[in-house]
Design a protein around this motif. Structure first.
Motif, short mmCIF file in Angstrom:
data_model
loop_
_atom_site.label_atom_id
_atom_site.label_comp_id
_atom_site.label_asym_id
_atom_site.label_seq_id
_atom_site.Cartn_x
_atom_site.Cartn_y
_atom_site.Cartn_z
N PHE A 135 0.83 -1.20 0.00
CA PHE A 135 0.00 0.00 0.00
C PHE A 135 0.87 1.26 0.00
CE2 PHE A 135 -3.22 -2.71 2.49
CZ PHE A 135 -3.66 -3.28 1.31
N GLY A 136 0.40 2.29 -0.72
CA GLY A 136 1.11 3.55 -0.73
C GLY A 136 1.86 3.77 -2.03
N PRO A 137 2.61 4.88 -2.11
CA PRO A 137 3.35 5.21 -3.33
C PRO A 137 4.52 4.27 -3.54
CG PRO A 137 3.90 6.77 -1.61
CD PRO A 137 2.79 5.92 -1.05
N SER A 138 5.01 4.24 -4.78
CA SER A 138 6.16 3.39 -5.08
C SER A 138 7.47 3.99 -4.59
CB SER A 138 6.25 3.14 -6.59
OG SER A 138 6.33 4.37 -7.29
N ASP A 139 7.47 5.31 -4.32
CA ASP A 139 8.62 5.99 -3.73
C ASP A 139 8.15 6.65 -2.45
OD1 ASP A 139 11.23 6.16 -5.51
OD2 ASP A 139 9.50 6.16 -6.86
N LEU A 140 8.78 6.26 -1.34
CA LEU A 140 8.37 6.76 -0.03
C LEU A 140 9.52 7.52 0.61
CD1 LEU A 140 6.20 6.74 2.22
CD2 LEU A 140 7.26 4.64 3.07
N MET A 141 9.24 8.74 1.08
CA MET A 141 10.26 9.55 1.74
C MET A 141 9.95 9.65 3.23
SD MET A 141 11.16 12.59 -0.97
CE MET A 141 11.72 12.18 -2.62
N VAL A 142 10.94 9.36 4.03
CA VAL A 142 10.78 9.34 5.48
C VAL A 142 11.92 10.15 6.11
CG1 VAL A 142 10.64 7.88 7.54
CG2 VAL A 142 9.72 7.06 5.36
#
Length: 381
Positions: A171-178
């Motif tokens: 689930f969620g975007p294919s690129d995740l920024m944390v």
């Protein structure tokens, strides 16, 4: 003196005869009643069973299917499927497997009649089971298959074979920024499949993560742990506490019975991820728009120069304008490029031309703005 002879009274004689007739009538009725009772008893008496011995030849008995088997089978892509056909009292008959969509004979007896080696019949010696094995099934193998007995007329039993393709989803975007210090939470799910969904393993790059399961005693203290849930399909949640720059990378959930799914995690320092994405996109768009405007200006100058030459005019005008446009393009700063991309300004009135010519003649490339240079170029007509 002579004695008088005794004479019977007529009444007494009649009474005697009547009694004798009544007695005969009663006896007759008793005999008739006894005969009737005897006949009724004989009628209701159970008839002793008659034992007959009949010799039945095995060739006279027809085979039959055992219907207590699963005839609707669903498997995943690549998972071997087995269609079980049980035939009792087969005798000298044979069992065949037929693919219904093209009536192709796959097997007959113990012999395979297809070049596709994925199909094979399995029958232990003396067994009543004739099992069709389908290895590495694909969606195109879905359909109806028939188990047939070569009787006259033929006997058949249909089976439905379904091949489905499962895929995991993160689930969620294919690129995740944390941000550094935040937690990374990734959720991978597989919807309910035909059989056991197995397990999900998490990889970072090509290496499997050494994670703690939520049921382990020291899982609460682990920085990387996994929670699995089988209530609705299979759901696996990867949790990484206190993200560090070294946690940046490609994360993949790898199920045992489905296709994988991946997401790339960027662990950043400082600026908020949303602001970074917005600024990066804005700067990129402004830069490319500015470059396009400059290229269009240069091409326009070259075309006008070519037109003047063709029409017999002097070349000084085209050369001068092209030179000024090139100087404007080279001397533009990043902020001027963004302003030009936003408006692509041209002079609104020829009244600006005297000042523009004066500015172009007296100003240097470092101090002249892009607007002034473009206006000067436009006034050189």
């Amino acid at each position: 003196m002579f004695a008088r002879p005794h004479l019977s009274s007529p009444i007494a004689s009649f009474s005697s005869q009547a009694n004798f007739g009544l007695l005969n009538w009663l006896i007759s009725w008793l005999l008739l009643l006894m005969l009737l009772l005897k006949g009724y008893g004989a009628a209701i008496a159970p008839t002793p069973p008659t034992t007959t011995t009949t010799t039945v030849s095995p060739s006279n008995l027809l085979p039959y299917f055992d219907f207590d088997v699963a005839r609707n089978l669903t498997v995943t892509v690549g998972q071997t499927g087995f269609l079980h056909c049980r035939v009792e009292r087969l005798g000298d008959k044979d069992v065949s497997w037929i693919r219904k969509r093209d009536l192709h004979i796959l097997t007959a007896g113990g012999t395979t009649y297809t070049s596709d080696q994925r199909f094979q019949v399995i029958r232990p010696d003396g067994s009543a089971n004739w099992t069709l094995q389908i290895k590495y099934p694909q969606p195109r193998d879905s359909g109806v298959y028939e188990c047939q007995i070569n009787t006259e007329p033929k006997m058949s039993l249909s089976y439905t074979f379904n091949v489905v393709e499962l895929k995991a989803e993160i689930f969620g975007p294919s690129d995740l920024m944390v941000k550094t210090g935040s937690d990374i939470n990734l959720t991978c799910k597989i919807m309910q499949g035909p059989h056991e969904l197995g397990n999900i393993f998490w990889y970072k790059g090509t290496e499997m993560l050494d994670v703690k399961n939520e049921n382990e005693i020291d899982s609460a203290m682990a920085r990387i742990r996994v929670e699995d849930d089988w209530s609705d399909g299979l759901t696996s949640r990867l949790k990484i506490r206190h993200a560090m720059p070294g946690d940046t990378g490609n994360y993949t959930c790898v199920p045992t019975v489905a296709k994988t799914s991946s997401v790339y995690v960027h662990v950043i320092i400082g600026e908020h991820p949303a602001a970074m994405q917005h600024n990066s996109s804005s700067n990129s768009n402004s830069f490319y728009c500015g470059i396009c405007c400059m290229l269009l200006s240069i091409v326009s100058c070259c075309l006008q120069h070519w037109f003047v030459n063709v029409s017999g005019g002097t070349t000084s005008y085209g050369a001068e304008r092209a030179s000024a446009a090139a100087t404007a393009a080279v001397g533009a700063t990043a902020s001027e490029t963004r302003r030009m991309s936003a408006r692509c300004i041209e002079p609104t009135s020829l009244q600006q031309c005297p000042n523009a010519r004066k500015t172009a003649a007296t100003s240097t490339a470092a101090t002249t703005t892009l607007r002034e240079r473009l206006v000067a170029v436009e006034c050189m007509r």
